[in-house]
Design a protein around this motif. Structure first.
Motif, PDB file in Angstrom:
ATOM      1  N   THR A 135       0.824  -1.207   0.000  1.00 22.19           N
ATOM      2  CA  THR A 135       0.000   0.000   0.000  1.00 22.19           C
ATOM      3  C   THR A 135       0.859   1.259   0.000  1.00 22.19           C
ATOM      4  OG1 THR A 135      -0.124  -0.153   2.422  1.00 22.19           O
ATOM      5  CG2 THR A 135      -1.948  -1.096   1.161  1.00 22.19           C
ATOM      6  N   ALA A 136       2.094   1.159   0.453  1.00 19.69           N
ATOM      7  CA  ALA A 136       2.937   2.342   0.596  1.00 19.69           C
ATOM      8  C   ALA A 136       3.476   2.849  -0.728  1.00 19.69           C
ATOM      9  CB  ALA A 136       4.098   2.037   1.546  1.00 19.69           C
ATOM     10  N   GLN A 137       3.575   1.983  -1.743  1.00 16.55           N
ATOM     11  CA  GLN A 137       4.217   2.394  -2.979  1.00 16.55           C
ATOM     12  C   GLN A 137       3.259   2.413  -4.168  1.00 16.55           C
ATOM     13  OE1 GLN A 137       7.685  -0.117  -3.498  1.00 16.55           O
ATOM     14  NE2 GLN A 137       8.798   0.881  -1.841  1.00 16.55           N
ATOM     15  N   ASN A 138       1.950   2.450  -3.916  1.00 15.63           N
ATOM     16  CA  ASN A 138       1.005   2.527  -5.035  1.00 15.63           C
ATOM     17  C   ASN A 138       0.957   3.944  -5.587  1.00 15.63           C
ATOM     18  OD1 ASN A 138      -0.565   3.965  -3.211  1.00 15.63           O
ATOM     19  ND2 ASN A 138      -1.994   2.281  -2.837  1.00 15.63           N
ATOM     20  N   SER A 139       0.139   4.158  -6.620  1.00 17.02           N
ATOM     21  CA  SER A 139       0.086   5.475  -7.258  1.00 17.02           C
ATOM     22  C   SER A 139      -0.366   6.552  -6.290  1.00 17.02           C
ATOM     23  CB  SER A 139      -0.869   5.428  -8.461  1.00 17.02           C
ATOM     24  OG  SER A 139      -0.326   4.679  -9.516  1.00 17.02           O
ATOM     25  N   TYR A 140      -1.294   6.222  -5.418  1.00 14.90           N
ATOM     26  CA  TYR A 140      -1.811   7.204  -4.459  1.00 14.90           C
ATOM     27  C   TYR A 140      -0.687   7.730  -3.579  1.00 14.90           C
ATOM     28  CZ  TYR A 140      -4.755   9.182  -0.729  1.00 14.90           C
ATOM     29  OH  TYR A 140      -5.343  10.018   0.198  1.00 14.90           O
ATOM     30  N   HIS A 141       0.132   6.838  -3.057  1.00 11.71           N
ATOM     31  CA  HIS A 141       1.145   7.235  -2.077  1.00 11.71           C
ATOM     32  C   HIS A 141       2.452   7.696  -2.701  1.00 11.71           C
ATOM     33  CE1 HIS A 141      -1.060   6.328   1.552  1.00 11.71           C
ATOM     34  NE2 HIS A 141      -1.430   5.162   1.046  1.00 11.71           N
ATOM     35  N   THR A 142       2.655   7.478  -3.983  1.00 16.74           N
ATOM     36  CA  THR A 142       3.888   7.948  -4.626  1.00 16.74           C
ATOM     37  C   THR A 142       3.624   9.092  -5.602  1.00 16.74           C
ATOM     38  OG1 THR A 142       3.720   6.239  -6.352  1.00 16.74           O
ATOM     39  CG2 THR A 142       5.046   5.710  -4.403  1.00 16.74           C
ATOM     40  N   LEU A 143       2.410   9.612  -5.611  1.00 17.72           N
ATOM     41  CA  LEU A 143       2.063  10.694  -6.527  1.00 17.72           C
ATOM     42  C   LEU A 143       2.796  11.978  -6.144  1.00 17.72           C
ATOM     43  CD1 LEU A 143       0.178  11.522  -8.907  1.00 17.72           C
ATOM     44  CD2 LEU A 143      -1.461  12.277  -7.175  1.00 17.72           C
ATOM     45  N   SER A 144       3.462  12.580  -7.137  1.00 19.46           N
ATOM     46  CA  SER A 144       4.148  13.849  -6.931  1.00 19.46           C
ATOM     47  C   SER A 144       3.378  15.005  -7.568  1.00 19.46           C
ATOM     48  CB  SER A 144       5.551  13.778  -7.525  1.00 19.46           C
ATOM     49  OG  SER A 144       6.142  15.050  -7.603  1.00 19.46           O
ATOM     50  N   GLY A 145       2.675  14.724  -8.629  1.00 19.71           N
ATOM     51  CA  GLY A 145       1.898  15.746  -9.316  1.00 19.71           C
ATOM     52  C   GLY A 145       1.135  15.120 -10.463  1.00 19.71           C
ATOM     53  N   MET A 146       0.252  15.888 -11.068  1.00 17.51           N
ATOM     54  CA  MET A 146      -0.607  15.329 -12.116  1.00 17.51           C
ATOM     55  C   MET A 146      -1.068  16.436 -13.048  1.00 17.51           C
ATOM     56  SD  MET A 146      -4.274  13.378 -11.600  1.00 17.51           S
ATOM     57  CE  MET A 146      -3.571  11.995 -10.714  1.00 17.51           C
ATOM     58  N   ARG A 147      -1.264  16.078 -14.288  1.00 20.90           N
ATOM     59  CA  ARG A 147      -1.945  16.947 -15.248  1.00 20.90           C
ATOM     60  C   ARG A 147      -3.232  16.247 -15.630  1.00 20.90           C
ATOM     61  NH1 ARG A 147      -0.533  21.315 -18.620  1.00 20.90           N
ATOM     62  NH2 ARG A 147      -1.703  21.417 -20.580  1.00 20.90           N
ATOM     63  N   VAL A 148      -4.351  16.906 -15.437  1.00 21.29           N
ATOM     64  CA  VAL A 148      -5.642  16.264 -15.631  1.00 21.29           C
ATOM     65  C   VAL A 148      -6.560  17.176 -16.434  1.00 21.29           C
ATOM     66  CG1 VAL A 148      -6.485  17.134 -13.399  1.00 21.29           C
ATOM     67  CG2 VAL A 148      -7.594  15.161 -14.441  1.00 21.29           C
ATOM     68  N   VAL A 149      -7.342  16.562 -17.311  1.00 17.85           N
ATOM     69  CA  VAL A 149      -8.351  17.283 -18.084  1.00 17.85           C
ATOM     70  C   VAL A 149      -9.710  16.933 -17.485  1.00 17.85           C
ATOM     71  CG1 VAL A 149      -9.349  17.699 -20.358  1.00 17.85           C
ATOM     72  CG2 VAL A 149      -6.928  17.086 -20.161  1.00 17.85           C
ATOM     73  N   LEU A 150     -10.420  17.918 -17.004  1.00 20.56           N
ATOM     74  CA  LEU A 150     -11.718  17.691 -16.383  1.00 20.56           C
ATOM     75  C   LEU A 150     -12.805  17.529 -17.442  1.00 20.56           C
ATOM     76  CD1 LEU A 150     -11.505  20.255 -13.433  1.00 20.56           C
ATOM     77  CD2 LEU A 150     -10.927  17.815 -13.432  1.00 20.56           C
ATOM     78  N   ALA A 151     -13.992  17.152 -16.992  1.00 21.89           N
ATOM     79  CA  ALA A 151     -15.093  16.882 -17.917  1.00 21.89           C
ATOM     80  C   ALA A 151     -15.443  18.097 -18.771  1.00 21.89           C
ATOM     81  CB  ALA A 151     -16.318  16.414 -17.135  1.00 21.89           C
ATOM     82  N   ASN A 152     -15.257  19.282 -18.228  1.00 14.80           N
ATOM     83  CA  ASN A 152     -15.588  20.497 -18.983  1.00 14.80           C
ATOM     84  C   ASN A 152     -14.430  20.983 -19.848  1.00 14.80           C
ATOM     85  OD1 ASN A 152     -13.805  21.564 -17.139  1.00 14.80           O
ATOM     86  ND2 ASN A 152     -15.318  22.823 -16.052  1.00 14.80           N
ATOM     87  N   GLY A 153     -13.360  20.189 -19.919  1.00 11.98           N
ATOM     88  CA  GLY A 153     -12.215  20.545 -20.751  1.00 11.98           C
ATOM     89  C   GLY A 153     -11.134  21.323 -20.045  1.00 11.98           C
ATOM     90  N   THR A 154     -11.377  21.727 -18.813  1.00 14.80           N
ATOM     91  CA  THR A 154     -10.379  22.471 -18.041  1.00 14.80           C
ATOM     92  C   THR A 154      -9.158  21.608 -17.757  1.00 14.80           C
ATOM     93  OG1 THR A 154     -12.075  23.816 -16.982  1.00 14.80           O
ATOM     94  CG2 THR A 154      -9.951  23.677 -15.866  1.00 14.80           C
ATOM     95  N   VAL A 155      -7.972  22.184 -17.880  1.00 13.73           N
ATOM     96  CA  VAL A 155      -6.726  21.485 -17.590  1.00 13.73           C
ATOM     97  C   VAL A 155      -6.145  22.002 -16.281  1.00 13.73           C
ATOM     98  CG1 VAL A 155      -4.375  20.997 -18.355  1.00 13.73           C
ATOM     99  CG2 VAL A 155      -6.241  21.087 -20.025  1.00 13.73           C
TER     100      VAL A 155
END
Length: 936
Positions: A156-176
């Motif tokens: 559980t310590a090394q999954n994506s949730y716990h090792t996430l440093s940052g993210m680029r995401v596109v929301l449903a309305n197109g916002t980045v």
């Protein structure tokens, strides 16, 4: 197609090319299939190559009110990557950018990168990404993050949730929103205040509810991917951290993850593993509890049924056959930065195990081969059931987690439920340190009674795991459609309504992957079940996992092996339904998509968990299609190998002369026009095409040894490229090498008329292929004095055919293997100054020559450059001439992956080298040329 989807497609085609907007029946089915046991056929499949295109798709989806589902590699098991609306796929040659940061401490990755490729980028730094799912060689970063995939050593310590440093995401309305940099974070804080304020409000409400907070902390003490990652509302107060961590495990229902930045973890070079056997599962689980605080990296539980399914596999102890079904095993893995630390850790584990009830003393191995065998068998437990399932049934793998202190009781209760519902073939294995268990069984969905059996079983499992033990119903495979009806049962009403608030906050119009994670239909897990009709004995075992896809050369052009099998299964269904019109249209599409663009290289079998070679299916189907005329022509060719190779040499030299007189560019245009006139039945000339080879027979004398040298018919026909300054044929170079090494050449009699039969076999002409092979084998048996001398064949695919098809005890080597074993001890190499690109052919990989080729080239060059794609080059014998688009698609990224300082490459198949030269802009030759040049 609905009116809304028709309008959506029409608008889409104003921006995207038609080849990336697929709305025909054939592609909607084949591209719409994932690894789960659900079947939904999309109305349209859209391939997007960048963020701008994705935003355009989302804008049109809102405008026309059509839902959108995102797909990465399609290895999902819970139904989260299928849809009956719009399926958005990543264009395979895009979404591949990455950046290693802080000397490997971080890495930023786009979603189209395969997990194992990310680890290749980090290898020079001694680091890796935390998640390590069993699908790491196939699944992509987008799916790893969207499903919060974990794995065997990840915990559980090394999954994506716990090792996430940052993210680029596109929301449903197109916002980045981009949180990977301080500037991006500040922009989001300035422009997204309403959304971020709502997230802060939700976090405040949850943290003010002690009962809900305690429940969340308990649930995420375990591995848990059931529902949304609402632990983000407890773990963080920064709204951007809450947002990005909610995206982890959201399965494309809250937004599109267009880049992930991870904190990386150490990849220790020193490893050891041990398969420890116990008399019963209780003893194994007690050992797990004892090992929890120990310096172990993984502890995998395998129950008695699982052990029985793999007895006899390479690396397995012989005494498995003597165990009963009560027995259990732990596969324990220990890793360290150096040998001394590894030894200390192993000693500590031995001390703990000495207090436990074992059937035999634990023995750790550090041998790489044995280590790989043990873990390979563990990873093969899922397909072990799939390989023996009755035709027409599905393999189902469920994924739960118990509190570790109740693991043994949970296993026993699961086994009791198996017995209650008559799943006698079911087996259990899993990541024991986290209380995470997988159980695998076969299921027939063809009758209502069988569906009812599955429904009852799932209800009992849900009550057992979620209610009795307070565990998680989906530990790491994602909620999907499979467990969506049980989210409220596991979490309770307060948490369930909280998840709905999150969904509506991010996706108020419910357009992103609706019905996944949250679904108000209590029977959705029993609907849209995938049919698995019998279609052909060569592929009926396929479980449609998609492991084969990354190495398939036609994956960027037409179909992958998985998709070919899906298409042929639909052929079987249409044939049974007596829908002749539909069947004819389907087979017409399959003729090019499935047959003509399959390279028949068989590399897919090396990735397939049950060893399926889809190329064999294509060969078999071609065999069925051949009429008497085709067989007569093949028989004539088989008996006239010598004049055909002579004509080929003449034709190549004549073409080279015309190219020289007319100019290669002009001659290329002429041959392109002629190819169109003939319906693509004539090859197109280019300056990577070969000259005609000389007809000389290689000869050499020496006292250090003797070997039979069989020059394959392709080598006897084709010399170096017309653009190449090197004009010597490969047999001349091999002759030079053998002379300098003091090795005598033995030449088979009438070599000019010999062929291994591969050209006939690849076209589905087994009789002519067998006749050629029989004649060649007899000649080689005689020349080698009944197997006394080694036999070297200068073309890798032909060597593999000799190894696979020869019936007499002879020792076959291809060029690199022969040089490495027999010639190098008598030669002194002086490495050149420039790096060399290496292409390992499909046949070389199947012969296990990867290591030898790398070692040989490393002795000749300061740097060996291997492009990240490990698949076939797509030349496929003569397909590079007759279906050049396959070769072009397979090597589309080759040129950009080779640095400017790399001016040449090597391989061990002449036809592959033609395509590699054409599409890389570098000269590729046999590795023999490089070795010979480095002799000085």
């Amino acid at each position: 197609m609905s009116a809304a989807h028709q309008a959506f497609c029409q608008n889409l085609l104003q921006t995207l090319p038609a080849e990336r907007v697929l709305d025909d029946e054939f592609h909607r089915l084949t591209y719409g299939t994932d690894a789960s046991f659900y079947r939904l056929i999309p109305e349209v499949v859209v391939k997007v190559k960048d963020e701008d295109e994705l935003q355009w798709v989302l804008r049109l989806a809102r405008e026309h009110q059509v839902s959108v589902t995102f797909r990465a590699a399609g290895t999902s098991l819970s139904g989260q990557a299928v849809t009956d609306s719009v399926l958005v796929m990543l264009e395979l040659n895009s979404w591949r950018e990455f950046k290693v940061l802080d000397a490997g401490a971080k890495i930023s990755l786009q979603p189209g990168i395969i997990g194992s490729q990310a680890n290749q980028y980090l290898m020079p730094f001694g680091r890796k990404i935390g998640p390590d799912p069993a699908t790491l060689n196939t699944c992509k970063i987008g799916g790893i993050a969207a499903n919060n995939s974990s794995g065997m050593c990840c915990g559980t310590a090394q999954n994506s949730y716990h090792t996430l440093s940052g993210m680029r995401v596109v929301l449903a309305n197109g916002t980045v929103i981009d949180t990977r940099t301080d500037a991006g974070r500040q922009t989001a804080l300035n422009t997204q205040k309403p959304l971020l304020n709502e997230l802060t409000k939700l976090a405040t409400e949850v943290q003010a509810n002690p009962e809900l907070t305690a429940k969340i902390r308990h649930k995420y003490r375990l591995k848990n991917t059931t529902g949304y990652s609402i632990n983000a509302l407890v773990d963080y107060t920064d709204p951007l951290e809450i947002l990005t961590h909610l995206m982890i495990g959201s399965e494309g229902t809250l937004g599109f993850i267009s880049a992930v930045q991870y904190h990386t973890v150490p990849d220790y070079p020193h490893k050891a593993t041990s398969l420890v056997l116990f008399p019963h599962v209780e003893a194994a689980c007690l050992a797990v509890t004892a090992l929890k605080p120990a310096p172990v990296d993984a502890v995998e539980l395998i129950d008695g049924a699982g052990l029985r399914s793999v007895q006899g596999k390479a690396g397995m102890p012989a005494n498995l056959a003597d165990l009963n079904l009560d027995a259990a095993a732990l596969l324990i893995d220990v890793r360290a930065p150096n040998a001394a630390e590894l030894a200390r850790k192993i000693a500590e584990v031995h001390t703990i195990l000495s207090t436990q009830t074992l059937l035999f003393p634990a023995e750790f191995t550090q041998d790489p081969v044995r280590y790989a065998q043990l873990w390979g068998v563990r990873k093969g437990l899922f397909p072990a059931v799939g390989a023996v399932r009755p035709v027409g049934t599905t393999v189902i793998i469920e994924d739960v987690a118990f509190p570790i202190e109740q693991l043994a009781a949970g296993v026993r209760d699961l086994q009791a439920i198996f017995a209650k519902y008559h799943y006698s073939e079911a087996l259990i294995f899993g990541h024991a340190l986290e209380g995470n268990l997988h159980f695998v069984f076969t299921q027939d969905f063809s009758t209502p009674a069988e569906v009812d059996r599955y429904a009852g079983f799932m209800d009992d499992v849900a009550q057992l795991v979620a209610v009795k033990y307070g565990g998680s119903l989906k530990a790491e495979h994602g909620t999907g459609r499979n467990m969506a009806p049980f989210v409220e049962l596991e979490w309770g009403q307060d948490a369930y309504q909280l998840m709905w608030k999150i969904k509506r906050l991010f996706d108020p119009e419910n357009l992103l992957n609706p019905g996944v994670v949250l679904n108000e239909d209590p029977a959705i897990h029993l609907k849209n079940l995938k049919p698995m009709p019998a279609t052909h004995e060569l592929v009926d075992r396929c479980i449609e996992c998609g492991f084969c896809e990354p190495v398939c050369p036609s994956r960027n052009l037409t179909l992958t092996p998985r998709q070919r099998i899906v298409a042929w299964r639909e052929h079987a269904r249409l044939k049974t339904s007596k829908n002749q019109v539909g069947l004819q249209a389907w087979d017409k599409a399959f003729a090019y998509q499935g047959l003509e663009t399959c390279a028949i290289d068989g590399l897919c079998s090396t990735r397939c968990p049950v060893g399926i070679n889809t190329g064999e299916l294509v060969r078999a189907l071609k065999t069925e299609q051949h009429g008497a005329t085709a067989k007569k022509i093949a028989s004539y060719a088989q008996t006239h190998i010598a004049p055909i190779t002579q004509m080929t040499r003449f034709g190549l030299n004549a073409a080279a002369f015309k190219g020289k007189v007319l100019g290669n560019e002009n001659f290329t245009r002429i041959t392109q026009g002629f190819s169109k006139l003939t319906g693509d039945r004539s090859p197109i000339w280019h300056d990577a095409m070969p000259r005609g080879a000389k007809a000389a027979v290689p000869q050499a004398q020496g006292s250090n040894g003797q070997a039979v040298y069989f020059t394959a018919c392709v080598t006897r026909s084709m010399g170096t490229a017309v653009s190449d300054s090197e004009t010597r044929d490969l047999p001349e170079v091999m002759q030079s090498l053998m002379q300098k090494a003091g090795f005598a050449i033995i030449t088979p009699k009438v070599v000019s008329s010999l062929c291994c039969g591969l050209p006939f076999a690849s076209k589905g002409l087994p009789d002519q292929a067998l006749e050629s092979m029989t004649q060649l084998e007899a000649a080689l048996w005689e020349a080698s004095e009944q197997g006394k001398y080694p036999i070297v064949c200068d073309t890798s695919p032909c060597t593999l055919r000799l190894i696979e098809c020869a019936t007499k005890p002879m020792h076959f080597y291809e060029t690199a293997g022969f040089i490495h074993k027999f010639l190098l001890p008598h030669l002194t190499l002086k490495p050149q100054d420039e790096p060399i690109a290496l292409h390992i052919t499909c046949s070389a990989r199947k012969m296990g020559l990867d290591k030898i080729l790398r070692e040989l080239v490393k002795r000749c060059a300061p740097q060996v450059i291997e492009p990240e794609e490990e698949g076939c080059c797509g030349f496929g014998g003569d397909k590079g001439f007759m279906t050049p688009e396959l070769n072009a698609a397979a090597l589309a990224r080759l040129k950009q992956q080779l640095p400017e300082g790399c001016h040449e490459g090597v391989s061990n198949s002449r036809t592959c080298e033609i395509g590699l030269t054409l599409h890389s802009g570098r000269q590729y030759r046999s590795v023999a040329y490089l070795v010979e040049r480095c002799l000085g």
